[in-house]
Design an enzyme around this catalytic site. Sequence first.
Site, PDB file in Angstrom:
ATOM      1  CG  HIS A 120      -0.130   0.164   2.519  1.00  0.00           C
ATOM      2  ND1 HIS A 120       0.633  -0.857   3.050  1.00  0.00           N
ATOM      3  CD2 HIS A 120       0.031   1.220   3.357  1.00  0.00           C
ATOM      4  CE1 HIS A 120       1.217  -0.443   4.155  1.00  0.00           C
ATOM      5  NE2 HIS A 120       0.876   0.829   4.358  1.00  0.00           N
ATOM      6  NE  ARG A 290       2.155   5.449   9.281  1.00  0.00           N
ATOM      7  CZ  ARG A 290       1.106   4.842   8.718  1.00  0.00           C
ATOM      8  NH1 ARG A 290       1.203   3.580   8.327  1.00  0.00           N
ATOM      9  NH2 ARG A 290      -0.027   5.482   8.536  1.00  0.00           N
TER      10      ARG A 290
END
Length: 299
Positions: A120, A290
């Site tokens: 993705h 992240r």
Amino acid sequence: MSAASIALSVHDSAQQQTFEIRPLAGAVGAEIIGLDLSLPVNDEAFARIHRAHLDHHVLVFRNQHITPEQQVAFSRRFGVLQVHVLKQFLLAGHPEILIVSNIVENGQNIGLGDAGKFWHSDLSYKELPSLGSMLHAQELPREGGDTLFADMHKAWDDLPEALRKAVEGRSAAHSYTARYSETKFESNWRPTLTAEQLAQVQEVIHPIVRTHPENGRKALFVSEGFTTRIIGLPEDESRQILTELYAHSVLEHNIYRHQWQPRDLVFWDNRSLIHLATGCPSHLRRKLYRTTIQGDAPF
Ligand code: SIN
């Protein structure tokens, strides 16, 4: 003096750090050697990093002992940060950080355990998908846990003529929830989305071939993780073409495999690449932080 020019002069006055940009052996990527992100990065150094990011698409900063605040501050220099819809897995006090982890504490998942299970581009299911993401290693397994990156510029450049003709000028739908339901069914990593969360992840439509707003190159912008159908084609034809595009995008020669080292910080361009987490044995702990930087509407 505006806030931007004050910020500029602060970075300008920072002492110059000496560092090297060394291309990696894989399809894409470069290592940044000798730069310490816990120290100020002046404008000249920042401009080199920015250029390297556009040219190499994934940058590996080794051995970074930075705090979440420092990761957020460095990420913000590239743009506005996006807050992930799974607020259950945001780092306490730092909503801009998503915890990517398979660790279970007191019976609770501390992070998104199966993030990146399918190829993705981060947040392609948003009207404004991500420019790039930074992942900072906190705890790594002794085996497995690699991240693969595939070059979607090259995937477009090398695309067989028939497939090019089939997709040029077409758009595709991207959905967060399509795979979510499937993954949720298979594992217990994914909490049930509330109505408020569902409202944040409505299906969007993006061009299948996008032009990178900064390096000007075309790239394929579809992935098995989030793309669900090609607009205007019958279901079986759409499925067939997408399957061929996915297979073509992740051919061996198009991939860089990142094998994590302690305290690596990896910064990739979601407009140029798709990525995949290969996973690790479930008894081994893996935890990364992240940050995700918002990009432009694809065109
Ligand atoms: C992600 O897709 O952001 C996670 C990648 C990884 O855990 O390696």
